[in-house]
Design a protein around this motif. Structure first.
Motif, PDB file in Angstrom:
ATOM      1  N   ASN A   1      -0.882 -15.181  -9.455  1.00 61.43           N
ATOM      2  CA  ASN A   1      -0.260 -16.378  -9.713  1.00 61.43           C
ATOM      3  C   ASN A   1      -0.888 -16.839 -10.938  1.00 61.43           C
ATOM      4  O   ASN A   1       0.274 -18.116 -11.358  1.00 61.43           O
ATOM      5  CB  ASN A   1      -0.220 -17.442  -8.301  1.00 61.43           C
ATOM      6  N   ASP A   2      -0.665 -16.336 -11.504  1.00 57.72           N
ATOM      7  CA  ASP A   2      -1.462 -17.550 -12.798  1.00 57.72           C
ATOM      8  C   ASP A   2      -0.565 -16.758 -13.894  1.00 57.72           C
ATOM      9  O   ASP A   2      -1.091 -15.519 -14.273  1.00 57.72           O
ATOM     10  CB  ASP A   2      -2.599 -17.385 -13.467  1.00 57.72           C
ATOM     11  N   GLY A   3       0.921 -17.251 -14.533  1.00 54.90           N
ATOM     12  CA  GLY A   3       1.418 -16.361 -15.470  1.00 54.90           C
ATOM     13  C   GLY A   3       0.370 -16.493 -17.031  1.00 54.90           C
ATOM     14  O   GLY A   3       0.931 -15.379 -17.344  1.00 54.90           O
ATOM     15  N   GLU A   4      -0.035 -16.660 -17.119  1.00 58.67           N
ATOM     16  CA  GLU A   4      -1.038 -16.646 -18.340  1.00 58.67           C
ATOM     17  C   GLU A   4      -1.651 -15.426 -18.495  1.00 58.67           C
ATOM     18  O   GLU A   4      -3.278 -14.596 -18.957  1.00 58.67           O
ATOM     19  CB  GLU A   4      -1.467 -17.580 -19.123  1.00 58.67           C
ATOM     20  N   THR A   5      -2.345 -15.052 -16.574  1.00 65.42           N
ATOM     21  CA  THR A   5      -3.210 -13.715 -16.638  1.00 65.42           C
ATOM     22  C   THR A   5      -2.770 -12.199 -17.542  1.00 65.42           C
ATOM     23  O   THR A   5      -1.858 -11.849 -17.752  1.00 65.42           O
ATOM     24  CB  THR A   5      -3.348 -13.510 -15.266  1.00 65.42           C
ATOM     25  N   PRO A   6      -3.809 -11.737 -18.915  1.00 64.32           N
ATOM     26  CA  PRO A   6      -3.405 -11.025 -19.439  1.00 64.32           C
ATOM     27  C   PRO A   6      -3.329 -10.036 -18.561  1.00 64.32           C
ATOM     28  O   PRO A   6      -3.438  -9.475 -17.847  1.00 64.32           O
ATOM     29  CB  PRO A   6      -4.932 -10.430 -20.240  1.00 64.32           C
ATOM     30  N   SER A   7      -2.844  -8.977 -19.390  1.00 62.64           N
ATOM     31  CA  SER A   7      -2.282  -7.851 -18.843  1.00 62.64           C
ATOM     32  C   SER A   7      -3.091  -6.513 -17.922  1.00 62.64           C
ATOM     33  O   SER A   7      -2.901  -6.548 -17.440  1.00 62.64           O
ATOM     34  CB  SER A   7      -0.612  -7.049 -19.377  1.00 62.64           C
ATOM     35  N   GLY A   8      -4.174  -6.388 -18.641  1.00 59.37           N
ATOM     36  CA  GLY A   8      -5.498  -5.669 -18.538  1.00 59.37           C
ATOM     37  C   GLY A   8      -5.633  -6.408 -17.280  1.00 59.37           C
ATOM     38  O   GLY A   8      -6.283  -5.521 -16.635  1.00 59.37           O
ATOM     39  N   LEU A   9      -6.498  -7.361 -16.879  1.00 58.89           N
ATOM     40  CA  LEU A   9      -7.021  -7.631 -16.618  1.00 58.89           C
ATOM     41  C   LEU A   9      -6.158  -8.078 -14.755  1.00 58.89           C
ATOM     42  O   LEU A   9      -6.690  -7.202 -13.351  1.00 58.89           O
ATOM     43  CB  LEU A   9      -6.996  -9.248 -16.504  1.00 58.89           C
ATOM     44  N   ARG A  10      -4.980  -8.322 -14.913  1.00 55.59           N
ATOM     45  CA  ARG A  10      -3.457  -8.282 -13.856  1.00 55.59           C
ATOM     46  C   ARG A  10      -3.682  -7.025 -13.268  1.00 55.59           C
ATOM     47  O   ARG A  10      -3.698  -6.542 -12.014  1.00 55.59           O
ATOM     48  CB  ARG A  10      -2.067  -8.505 -14.360  1.00 55.59           C
ATOM     49  N   SER A  11      -3.569  -6.047 -13.799  1.00 56.62           N
ATOM     50  CA  SER A  11      -3.577  -4.642 -13.956  1.00 56.62           C
ATOM     51  C   SER A  11      -5.268  -4.197 -12.463  1.00 56.62           C
ATOM     52  O   SER A  11      -5.092  -3.581 -11.902  1.00 56.62           O
ATOM     53  CB  SER A  11      -3.462  -3.222 -14.891  1.00 56.62           C
ATOM     54  N   ARG A  12      -6.055  -4.857 -13.431  1.00 53.42           N
ATOM     55  CA  ARG A  12      -7.372  -4.304 -12.293  1.00 53.42           C
ATOM     56  C   ARG A  12      -7.148  -4.931 -11.390  1.00 53.42           C
ATOM     57  O   ARG A  12      -8.000  -4.754 -10.263  1.00 53.42           O
ATOM     58  CB  ARG A  12      -8.579  -4.469 -13.408  1.00 53.42           C
ATOM     59  N   ALA A  13      -7.324  -6.345 -11.207  1.00 50.51           N
ATOM     60  CA  ALA A  13      -7.007  -6.988 -10.533  1.00 50.51           C
ATOM     61  C   ALA A  13      -5.604  -6.559  -9.157  1.00 50.51           C
ATOM     62  O   ALA A  13      -5.657  -6.532  -8.216  1.00 50.51           O
ATOM     63  CB  ALA A  13      -6.399  -8.059 -10.352  1.00 50.51           C
ATOM     64  N   GLU A  14      -4.824  -5.908  -8.923  1.00 49.97           N
ATOM     65  CA  GLU A  14      -3.961  -4.882  -8.551  1.00 49.97           C
ATOM     66  C   GLU A  14      -4.639  -4.107  -7.576  1.00 49.97           C
ATOM     67  O   GLU A  14      -4.453  -3.487  -6.781  1.00 49.97           O
ATOM     68  CB  GLU A  14      -2.705  -4.887  -9.330  1.00 49.97           C
ATOM     69  N   ALA A  15      -5.062  -2.706  -8.172  1.00 52.38           N
ATOM     70  CA  ALA A  15      -6.122  -2.003  -8.739  1.00 52.38           C
ATOM     71  C   ALA A  15      -6.732  -2.598  -6.906  1.00 52.38           C
ATOM     72  O   ALA A  15      -7.409  -1.623  -6.077  1.00 52.38           O
ATOM     73  CB  ALA A  15      -6.119  -1.506  -9.084  1.00 52.38           C
ATOM     74  N   LEU A  16      -7.890  -3.490  -7.576  1.00 54.37           N
ATOM     75  CA  LEU A  16      -8.415  -4.387  -6.431  1.00 54.37           C
ATOM     76  C   LEU A  16      -8.212  -4.528  -5.138  1.00 54.37           C
ATOM     77  O   LEU A  16      -8.330  -4.619  -3.857  1.00 54.37           O
ATOM     78  CB  LEU A  16      -9.295  -5.313  -7.318  1.00 54.37           C
ATOM     79  N   GLN A  17      -6.895  -5.494  -5.133  1.00 57.79           N
ATOM     80  CA  GLN A  17      -6.200  -5.330  -3.977  1.00 57.79           C
ATOM     81  C   GLN A  17      -5.472  -4.289  -3.106  1.00 57.79           C
ATOM     82  O   GLN A  17      -5.538  -4.785  -2.123  1.00 57.79           O
ATOM     83  CB  GLN A  17      -5.078  -6.532  -4.873  1.00 57.79           C
ATOM     84  N   ALA A  18      -5.358  -3.292  -3.832  1.00 56.67           N
ATOM     85  CA  ALA A  18      -5.359  -1.985  -3.018  1.00 56.67           C
ATOM     86  C   ALA A  18      -5.955  -0.910  -1.794  1.00 56.67           C
ATOM     87  O   ALA A  18      -5.884  -1.070  -1.441  1.00 56.67           O
ATOM     88  CB  ALA A  18      -5.002  -1.569  -3.950  1.00 56.67           C
ATOM     89  N   LEU A  19      -7.121  -1.765  -2.883  1.00 57.63           N
ATOM     90  CA  LEU A  19      -9.059  -1.447  -2.044  1.00 57.63           C
ATOM     91  C   LEU A  19      -8.824  -2.447  -0.340  1.00 57.63           C
ATOM     92  O   LEU A  19      -9.886  -1.904   0.468  1.00 57.63           O
ATOM     93  CB  LEU A  19      -9.623  -1.343  -3.062  1.00 57.63           C
ATOM     94  N   LEU A  20      -8.425  -3.403  -0.578  1.00 59.31           N
ATOM     95  CA  LEU A  20      -8.763  -4.331   0.603  1.00 59.31           C
ATOM     96  C   LEU A  20      -7.718  -4.074   1.914  1.00 59.31           C
ATOM     97  O   LEU A  20      -6.876  -3.438   1.703  1.00 59.31           O
ATOM     98  CB  LEU A  20      -8.745  -5.993   0.005  1.00 59.31           C
ATOM     99  N   PRO A  21      -8.759  -4.106   3.076  1.00 53.72           N
ATOM    100  CA  PRO A  21      -7.615  -4.056   4.247  1.00 53.72           C
ATOM    101  C   PRO A  21      -6.692  -5.040   4.562  1.00 53.72           C
ATOM    102  O   PRO A  21      -6.595  -5.875   4.245  1.00 53.72           O
ATOM    103  CB  PRO A  21      -8.955  -4.420   5.144  1.00 53.72           C
ATOM    104  N   PRO A  22      -5.328  -4.560   4.286  1.00 48.43           N
ATOM    105  CA  PRO A  22      -4.328  -5.182   5.585  1.00 48.43           C
ATOM    106  C   PRO A  22      -4.523  -6.132   6.093  1.00 48.43           C
ATOM    107  O   PRO A  22      -5.197  -6.428   6.927  1.00 48.43           O
ATOM    108  CB  PRO A  22      -3.494  -4.153   5.889  1.00 48.43           C
ATOM    109  N   VAL A  23      -3.815  -7.591   5.347  1.00 47.32           N
ATOM    110  CA  VAL A  23      -3.373  -8.397   6.289  1.00 47.32           C
ATOM    111  C   VAL A  23      -3.675  -8.370   7.624  1.00 47.32           C
ATOM    112  O   VAL A  23      -2.544  -7.902   7.846  1.00 47.32           O
ATOM    113  CB  VAL A  23      -2.738  -9.774   5.719  1.00 47.32           C
ATOM    114  N   ALA A  24      -4.430  -9.048   8.492  1.00 48.87           N
ATOM    115  CA  ALA A  24      -3.682  -8.607  10.276  1.00 48.87           C
ATOM    116  C   ALA A  24      -2.664  -9.658  10.349  1.00 48.87           C
ATOM    117  O   ALA A  24      -2.644 -11.147   9.873  1.00 48.87           O
ATOM    118  CB  ALA A  24      -5.376  -8.966  11.106  1.00 48.87           C
ATOM    119  N   LYS A  25      -1.965  -9.008  11.171  1.00 42.00           N
ATOM    120  CA  LYS A  25      -0.877  -9.147  12.069  1.00 42.00           C
ATOM    121  C   LYS A  25      -0.754 -10.293  12.911  1.00 42.00           C
ATOM    122  O   LYS A  25      -1.246  -9.696  14.157  1.00 42.00           O
ATOM    123  CB  LYS A  25       0.914  -8.203  11.711  1.00 42.00           C
ATOM    124  N   SER A  26      -0.432 -12.290  12.643  1.00 43.46           N
ATOM    125  CA  SER A  26      -0.900 -12.328  14.276  1.00 43.46           C
ATOM    126  C   SER A  26       0.068 -11.770  15.202  1.00 43.46           C
ATOM    127  O   SER A  26       1.372 -11.629  14.898  1.00 43.46           O
ATOM    128  CB  SER A  26      -0.210 -13.600  13.793  1.00 43.46           C
TER     129      SER A  26
END
Length: 217
Positions: A192-217
């Protein structure tokens, strides 16, 4: 007749100037000498400071060369010498580099030196944050997430200079601790930070993909 009056006026002015000079000449001369001495002293100070900076620059380059040759003990000693004697700018850089050299042999000891820098308010907030981040990077594999949070939360604030790296380290630490809620929180902050560097943003997206999906209520 007017020429006579002009000559009288000129003579009067000369007498007045002579009286003024006789009365105040010592002060005028002293003031002039003081100005000359002040200018000379300032020029001398500037020369000495420039000479010190040049010498520190050469010594810093030598220390960097030692580091690049993997002579880390010698490089650490050279940086420590600069940290003790160099002008302020080189002194701060030398402290950071000395900690990095020590960390090649002893990460815990290197982190302690970075901690000392981060606690030193005289170096400025940006350098304090940089030292916090470098210490945390050394301790990432061995320190708990709560400890990392305590270390890095000040450096992860929206106005902090190195907030992007601090947030990435916190996300990694939370992921390693299986704290998916905290990891997701930091990854969302990065996204959500518009100033996040592109390389770091890509790494964050890769790590996000490794997290389990948010449980639906």
């Amino acid at each position: 007749m007017s020429e006579l009056f002009d000559e009288v006026d000129e003579e009067v002015r000369r007498d007045q100037l002579k009286k003024l000079w006789d009365a105040y000449s010592i002060y005028i001369v002293a003031g002039a000498l003081l100005i000359i001495a002040s200018v000379g002293g300032w020029r001398g100070y500037q020369y000495l400071e420039a000479k010190k900076a040049a010498e520190a620059g050469r010594a810093f380059d030598v220390a960097v060369d030692l580091s690049e040759q993997n002579k880390h003990v010698e490089a650490e000693a050279a940086f420590n010498s600069l940290a003790a004697t160099a002008p302020s700018g080189y002194r701060m850089l030398a402290r950071l580099r000395a900690a990095a050299e020590l960390a090649t042999r002893d990460p815990q000891a290197g982190a302690k030196l970075y901690d000392d820098i981060s606690a030193d308010r005289s170096v400025g907030a940006a350098v304090q944050d940089l030292a916090r981040i470098r210490a945390a990077g050394l301790l990432l594999e061995t320190t708990s997430y709560p400890s990392m949070l305590q270390r890095l939360e000040p450096a992860a604030k929206p106005e902090a200079t190195f907030r992007h790296t601090a947030r990435e380290l916190l996300a990694l630490s939370a992921w390693r601790a299986n704290d998916t809620a905290a990891a997701r929180q930091w990854l969302d902050t990065i996204a959500n930070d518009g100033e996040t560097p592109s390389g770091l943003r890509s790494r964050a997206e890769a790590l996000q993909a490794l997290l389990p999906p948010v449980a639906k209520s």
